[in-house]
Design a protein around this motif. Structure first.
Motif, PDB file in Angstrom:
ATOM      1  N   SER A  63     -12.496  -0.917  29.730  1.00 55.23           N
ATOM      2  CA  SER A  63     -12.677   0.620  29.585  1.00 55.23           C
ATOM      3  C   SER A  63     -13.575   0.648  28.355  1.00 55.23           C
ATOM      4  O   SER A  63     -13.569  -0.241  27.519  1.00 55.23           O
ATOM      5  N   ARG A  64     -14.350   1.696  28.410  1.00 61.07           N
ATOM      6  CA  ARG A  64     -14.979   2.194  27.106  1.00 61.07           C
ATOM      7  C   ARG A  64     -14.111   3.398  26.690  1.00 61.07           C
ATOM      8  O   ARG A  64     -14.168   4.355  27.099  1.00 61.07           O
ATOM      9  N   VAL A  65     -13.800   2.891  25.203  1.00 58.47           N
ATOM     10  CA  VAL A  65     -12.736   4.045  24.546  1.00 58.47           C
ATOM     11  C   VAL A  65     -14.046   4.633  23.364  1.00 58.47           C
ATOM     12  O   VAL A  65     -14.373   3.964  22.550  1.00 58.47           O
ATOM     13  N   ARG A  66     -13.865   5.995  23.263  1.00 56.03           N
ATOM     14  CA  ARG A  66     -14.488   6.746  22.502  1.00 56.03           C
ATOM     15  C   ARG A  66     -13.824   7.755  21.828  1.00 56.03           C
ATOM     16  O   ARG A  66     -12.706   8.488  22.432  1.00 56.03           O
ATOM     17  N   VAL A  67     -13.900   7.841  20.483  1.00 52.36           N
ATOM     18  CA  VAL A  67     -13.161   8.980  19.649  1.00 52.36           C
ATOM     19  C   VAL A  67     -14.195  10.031  19.338  1.00 52.36           C
ATOM     20  O   VAL A  67     -15.167   9.765  18.929  1.00 52.36           O
ATOM     21  N   GLU A  68     -13.804  11.205  19.767  1.00 52.03           N
ATOM     22  CA  GLU A  68     -14.773  12.425  19.728  1.00 52.03           C
ATOM     23  C   GLU A  68     -13.963  13.635  19.240  1.00 52.03           C
ATOM     24  O   GLU A  68     -12.942  13.873  19.510  1.00 52.03           O
ATOM     25  N   ALA A  69     -14.518  14.202  17.912  1.00 53.86           N
ATOM     26  CA  ALA A  69     -14.012  15.035  17.378  1.00 53.86           C
ATOM     27  C   ALA A  69     -14.553  16.555  17.934  1.00 53.86           C
ATOM     28  O   ALA A  69     -13.554  17.579  17.915  1.00 53.86           O
ATOM     29  N   ASP A  70     -15.468  16.719  18.669  1.00 58.04           N
ATOM     30  CA  ASP A  70     -16.100  17.826  19.394  1.00 58.04           C
ATOM     31  C   ASP A  70     -15.445  18.102  20.690  1.00 58.04           C
ATOM     32  O   ASP A  70     -15.511  17.325  21.694  1.00 58.04           O
ATOM     33  N   PRO A  71     -14.399  18.963  20.978  1.00 58.61           N
ATOM     34  CA  PRO A  71     -13.496  19.119  22.265  1.00 58.61           C
ATOM     35  C   PRO A  71     -14.312  19.318  23.503  1.00 58.61           C
ATOM     36  O   PRO A  71     -13.996  18.921  24.556  1.00 58.61           O
ATOM     37  N   VAL A  72     -15.758  20.023  23.067  1.00 52.79           N
ATOM     38  CA  VAL A  72     -16.672  20.170  24.587  1.00 52.79           C
ATOM     39  C   VAL A  72     -17.294  18.836  24.652  1.00 52.79           C
ATOM     40  O   VAL A  72     -17.334  18.503  26.040  1.00 52.79           O
TER      41      VAL A  72
END
Lengths: 254, 198
Positions: B25-34
């Motif tokens: 898997s490629r796991v990414r942390v994103e602060a912008d909900p959109v």
């Protein structure tokens, strides 16, 4: 709820050390590796207690937390030197699940509420070092690593910490700390009966039976162990086997 | 599989990211909900307080709801599970309202419900793929779904019985922390993700 065995590691300058306070510290290993080993042995949680003597040493603690979080899949608490919401944010960002706050909470009690509001009560542990001197006849709160006496009553302070948002109390008996004569059952019971949140008993473990006693007679939800498991006096596995034999609910080790 | 963890800015996402990373898997942390909607599965992590997280989600609430109702797999953990519901006693603001019901304080003498506890009456197929009978919990609040059929496992704390797992459509929530429940928990989480994207 199962009773918990929590292993505490004293961390200084990126290494786990052992010794009496700041004298004769002996290096016993890498924080991430040791934390992992204790997870495998069946520890339910890990605490890193930062005993750094300088800011430079302190900065390395968060690196240890970061490296540990990569491979540790049980809760990790960071204590020692947490003085502000920003310190808490940094510790959590680095990979801690909870912070324990001691001296700073006594100096500035609103800190507990500020952290609970922002991060949730479940990650705020109020750490209380208590001692009952002959003159006092009741337990008082001591700060600065158990060196400074305050006027606060330990039981009242525990209640106040919970009112202000602490989700757990880590209760250390200064007199028993390192003595291996058993936890202070009376102190633990007094605090556990006074507050609605889980109490983690600390200070005095000399055997697996002492751990059992504080969970049963002391009313603690969890027991903190350090020296006895680092020295191999007993092991997390042995403690859990004893508890299981005596039908005290524990998470069984695979 | 592209996994996005939505970051509400309140805590530890390292071990979750690591637990989700099964190598494929490629796991990414994103602060912008959109921006977080651009992935194969959206993870709502379990750190922080309801009010704080709800206000972070508020500007993107409609977009998140549309994506999840449109079939985007969404996995909520602890607070993330609670955010799938309508509202919470813990704090102001609206949850995503993906599952009907409220979040209320755990009814027990000792709160938070903190530590390792059993998972009871598990009926979800994920438990067959990755058995998990004990897990780590850290919740002072619990979900009260309007419909009992969304509940796939239960927890009991003193006299309170509340959902350990809910599932409805493409949304699934767990009240415990699989990423903090040692190896069996990590295996469960990976099975949950694999199933969400199957």
């Amino acid at each position: 709820m199962l009773t918990r065995i929590i292993v505490c590691l004293d961390v200084r300058a990126g290494r786990v050390v052992k010794g009496t306070r700041f004298e004769q510290l002996r290096d016993i290993g890498d924080p991430a590796e040791l934390a992992n080993r204790y997870e495998t042995e069946g520890a339910d949680e890990i605490v890193f207690l930062d005993i750094s003597a300088s800011l430079e040493e302190r900065a390395t603690l968060l690196d240890s937390v970061r490296r540990s979080a990569e491979q540790l899949f049980i809760p990790l608490t960071v204590g020692g030197g947490i003085r502000s919401v920003d310190d808490t944010a940094r510790a959590l960002r680095a990979g801690a699940d909870k912070v324990s706050i001691n001296t700073a909470a006594v100096a500035q009690p609103t800190l507990l509420a500020e952290c609970a509001e922002r991060f949730g009560s479940q990650c705020v542990v109020a750490s209380i070092d208590a001692r009952c001197t002959a003159d006092d006849r009741h337990w008082r709160v001591w700060t600065h690593g158990g060196t400074v006496r305050t006027e606060r009553d330990a039981i009242e302070w525990a209640r106040e910490c919970v009112d202000r948002g602490a989700g757990e109390i880590l209760l250390t008996s200064i007199d028993r700390d390192g003595a291996r004569t058993g936890y202070d059952l009376e102190l633990t019971h007094a605090v556990a009966s006074a507050v609605p949140v889980p109490v983690i008993a600390s200070g005095g473990a000399g055997s697996a039976h002492h751990v059992r006693d504080v969970l049963v007679s002391g009313g603690a939800s969890a027991a903190l162990v350090a020296g006895i498991v680092h020295d191999g006096v007993t092991s997390v596995r042995e403690i859990k086997e004893l508890l299981d034999r005596e039908r005290i609910p524990v998470r069984k080790v695979a | 599989m592209r996994v996005t963890i939505l970051d509400y800015g309140a805590g530890n996402l390292h071990s979750l990211a690591k637990a989700l990373d099964d190598g494929s898997s490629r796991v990414r942390v994103e602060a912008d909900p959109v921006a977080a909607l651009d992935g194969d599965v959206l993870v709502l992590p379990g750190v922080g307080a309801f009010g704080h997280a709800a206000s972070h989600l508020a500007p993107a609430r409609d977009a998140l709801r549309a994506a999840i109702f449109g079939g985007l797999p969404c996995v909520g953990i602890c607070l993330g599970m609670q955010l799938l519901f309508d509202e919470s006693e813990e704090g102001a603001g609206a949850g995503l309202g993906v599952i009907e019901g409220r979040v209320t304080r755990v009814r027990a003498r000792r709160v938070p419900h903190m530590g390792w506890a059993a998972i009871e009456d598990a009926s979800d197929s994920t438990f067959e793929r990755a058995p998990l009978d004990v897990a780590y919990y850290a919740n002072g609040f619990a979900c009260r779904p309007s419909r009992a059929d969304v509940v796939r496992a239960w927890s009991i704390h003193e006299d309170d019985r509340f959902p350990a797992m809910v599932r409805e459509g493409s949304a699934v929530g767990v009240q415990f922390h699989p990423e903090k429940s040692s190896r069996a928990g990590v295996a469960f989480l990976r099975a949950l993700m694999a199933e969400a994207c199957a």
